[in-house]
Design a protein around this motif. Structure first.
Motif, PDB file in Angstrom:
ATOM      1  N   HIS A  29      43.909   5.518  25.487  1.00  0.00           N
ATOM      2  CA  HIS A  29      42.856   5.862  26.446  1.00  0.00           C
ATOM      3  C   HIS A  29      41.502   5.565  25.815  1.00  0.00           C
ATOM      4  CE1 HIS A  29      42.627   9.355  23.857  1.00  0.00           C
ATOM      5  NE2 HIS A  29      41.476   9.653  24.419  1.00  0.00           N
ATOM      6  N   THR A  30      40.476   5.499  26.614  1.00  0.00           N
ATOM      7  CA  THR A  30      39.123   5.306  26.109  1.00  0.00           C
ATOM      8  C   THR A  30      38.461   6.679  26.016  1.00  0.00           C
ATOM      9  OG1 THR A  30      39.003   3.156  27.192  1.00  0.00           O
ATOM     10  CG2 THR A  30      36.931   4.134  26.486  1.00  0.00           C
ATOM     11  N   PRO A  31      38.207   7.155  24.793  1.00  0.00           N
ATOM     12  CA  PRO A  31      37.624   8.488  24.643  1.00  0.00           C
ATOM     13  C   PRO A  31      36.160   8.519  25.082  1.00  0.00           C
ATOM     14  CG  PRO A  31      37.973   7.483  22.496  1.00  0.00           C
ATOM     15  CD  PRO A  31      38.506   6.532  23.512  1.00  0.00           C
ATOM     16  N   MET A  32      35.813   9.567  25.809  1.00  0.00           N
ATOM     17  CA  MET A  32      34.445   9.710  26.298  1.00  0.00           C
ATOM     18  C   MET A  32      33.946  11.123  26.051  1.00  0.00           C
ATOM     19  SD  MET A  32      34.441   7.579  29.804  1.00  0.00           S
ATOM     20  CE  MET A  32      35.024   5.896  29.860  1.00  0.00           C
ATOM     21  N   HIS A  33      32.630  11.237  25.971  1.00  0.00           N
ATOM     22  CA  HIS A  33      31.976  12.541  25.883  1.00  0.00           C
ATOM     23  C   HIS A  33      31.957  13.164  27.280  1.00  0.00           C
ATOM     24  CE1 HIS A  33      30.556  11.975  21.764  1.00  0.00           C
ATOM     25  NE2 HIS A  33      30.214  10.741  22.097  1.00  0.00           N
ATOM     26  N   ALA A  34      31.620  14.441  27.342  1.00  0.00           N
ATOM     27  CA  ALA A  34      31.569  15.153  28.626  1.00  0.00           C
ATOM     28  C   ALA A  34      30.584  14.508  29.600  1.00  0.00           C
ATOM     29  CB  ALA A  34      31.205  16.616  28.399  1.00  0.00           C
ATOM     30  N   ASP A  35      29.549  13.828  29.065  1.00  0.00           N
ATOM     31  CA  ASP A  35      28.559  13.195  29.947  1.00  0.00           C
ATOM     32  C   ASP A  35      28.990  11.807  30.428  1.00  0.00           C
ATOM     33  OD1 ASP A  35      28.218  11.561  27.725  1.00  0.00           O
ATOM     34  OD2 ASP A  35      26.109  12.063  27.429  1.00  0.00           O
ATOM     35  N   GLY A  36      30.193  11.369  30.030  1.00  0.00           N
ATOM     36  CA  GLY A  36      30.713  10.074  30.469  1.00  0.00           C
ATOM     37  C   GLY A  36      30.413   8.913  29.542  1.00  0.00           C
ATOM     38  N   GLY A  62      41.765  -1.135  29.490  1.00  0.00           N
ATOM     39  CA  GLY A  62      42.358  -1.824  30.612  1.00  0.00           C
ATOM     40  C   GLY A  62      43.627  -1.213  31.154  1.00  0.00           C
ATOM     41  N   SER A  63      44.210  -0.303  30.414  1.00  0.00           N
ATOM     42  CA  SER A  63      45.536   0.165  30.818  1.00  0.00           C
ATOM     43  C   SER A  63      45.526   1.472  31.597  1.00  0.00           C
ATOM     44  CB  SER A  63      46.411   0.326  29.586  1.00  0.00           C
ATOM     45  OG  SER A  63      45.854   1.318  28.758  1.00  0.00           O
ATOM     46  N   THR A  64      44.487   2.264  31.469  1.00  0.00           N
ATOM     47  CA  THR A  64      44.474   3.544  32.166  1.00  0.00           C
ATOM     48  C   THR A  64      43.402   3.612  33.246  1.00  0.00           C
ATOM     49  OG1 THR A  64      43.102   4.507  30.437  1.00  0.00           O
ATOM     50  CG2 THR A  64      45.471   4.811  30.221  1.00  0.00           C
ATOM     51  N   GLY A  65      42.776   2.484  33.550  1.00  0.00           N
ATOM     52  CA  GLY A  65      41.875   2.397  34.686  1.00  0.00           C
ATOM     53  C   GLY A  65      40.401   2.596  34.398  1.00  0.00           C
ATOM     54  N   GLU A  66      40.061   3.169  33.244  1.00  0.00           N
ATOM     55  CA  GLU A  66      38.653   3.445  32.992  1.00  0.00           C
ATOM     56  C   GLU A  66      37.826   2.190  32.726  1.00  0.00           C
ATOM     57  OE1 GLU A  66      41.116   4.285  31.006  1.00  0.00           O
ATOM     58  OE2 GLU A  66      40.573   4.010  28.926  1.00  0.00           O
ATOM     59  N   SER A  69      35.160   1.143  35.215  1.00  0.00           N
ATOM     60  CA  SER A  69      33.934   1.932  35.348  1.00  0.00           C
ATOM     61  C   SER A  69      32.956   1.699  34.204  1.00  0.00           C
ATOM     62  CB  SER A  69      34.268   3.423  35.436  1.00  0.00           C
ATOM     63  OG  SER A  69      34.814   3.869  34.215  1.00  0.00           O
ATOM     64  N   LEU A  70      33.354   0.910  33.206  1.00  0.00           N
ATOM     65  CA  LEU A  70      32.481   0.656  32.057  1.00  0.00           C
ATOM     66  C   LEU A  70      31.572  -0.539  32.317  1.00  0.00           C
ATOM     67  CD1 LEU A  70      35.092   1.016  29.169  1.00  0.00           C
ATOM     68  CD2 LEU A  70      33.496   2.758  30.015  1.00  0.00           C
ATOM     69  N   THR A  71      30.367  -0.481  31.742  1.00  0.00           N
ATOM     70  CA  THR A  71      29.475  -1.636  31.819  1.00  0.00           C
ATOM     71  C   THR A  71      29.975  -2.710  30.860  1.00  0.00           C
ATOM     72  OG1 THR A  71      28.034  -0.880  30.026  1.00  0.00           O
ATOM     73  CG2 THR A  71      27.512  -0.091  32.280  1.00  0.00           C
ATOM     74  N   ILE A  72      29.448  -3.894  30.984  1.00  0.00           N
ATOM     75  CA  ILE A  72      29.817  -4.971  30.061  1.00  0.00           C
ATOM     76  C   ILE A  72      29.490  -4.578  28.637  1.00  0.00           C
ATOM     77  CG2 ILE A  72      29.295  -7.352  29.377  1.00  0.00           C
ATOM     78  CD1 ILE A  72      28.953  -7.950  32.406  1.00  0.00           C
ATOM     79  N   GLU A  73      28.328  -3.975  28.426  1.00  0.00           N
ATOM     80  CA  GLU A  73      27.900  -3.558  27.097  1.00  0.00           C
ATOM     81  C   GLU A  73      28.867  -2.516  26.517  1.00  0.00           C
ATOM     82  OE1 GLU A  73      25.775  -3.597  29.768  1.00  0.00           O
ATOM     83  OE2 GLU A  73      24.708  -5.427  29.209  1.00  0.00           O
ATOM     84  N   GLU A  74      29.312  -1.587  27.346  1.00  0.00           N
ATOM     85  CA  GLU A  74      30.257  -0.574  26.875  1.00  0.00           C
ATOM     86  C   GLU A  74      31.584  -1.223  26.502  1.00  0.00           C
ATOM     87  OE1 GLU A  74      29.047   3.516  29.178  1.00  0.00           O
ATOM     88  OE2 GLU A  74      29.985   1.915  30.358  1.00  0.00           O
TER      89      GLU A  74
END
Length: 79
Positions: A29-36, A62-66, A69-74
């Protein structure tokens, strides 16, 4: 024919396949902070863990859908 030790503890699903013959690719998964925002410290920790456990590759963002929602930079910061 698989090579290596095929003792019962080393067999996959009773098929006699040696786990050492496989090259694993993870879908973390892609780990994220509470603020996204991305939690890149955890990404580095995940990467070290995957390397230390002989995982040969990873599907990044790419595998769990997030990934959608990410920008190219992210997405670029994950590689």
């Amino acid at each position: 024919m698989p090579s290596g030790n095929t003792t019962p503890s080393n067999r996959l699903l009773g098929l006699g396949l040696d786990l050492q013959d496989f090259r694993l690719i993870a879908a973390p998964h892609t780990p994220m902070h509470a603020d996204g925002s991305l939690n890149l410290a955890v990404v580095r920790h995940q990467a070290r863990h995957l390397v230390s456990t002989n995982v040969r590759g990873a599907f990044i963002a790419g595998s769990t859908g997030e990934g959608q929602s990410l920008t190219i930079e992210e997405r670029e910061s994950l590689v």
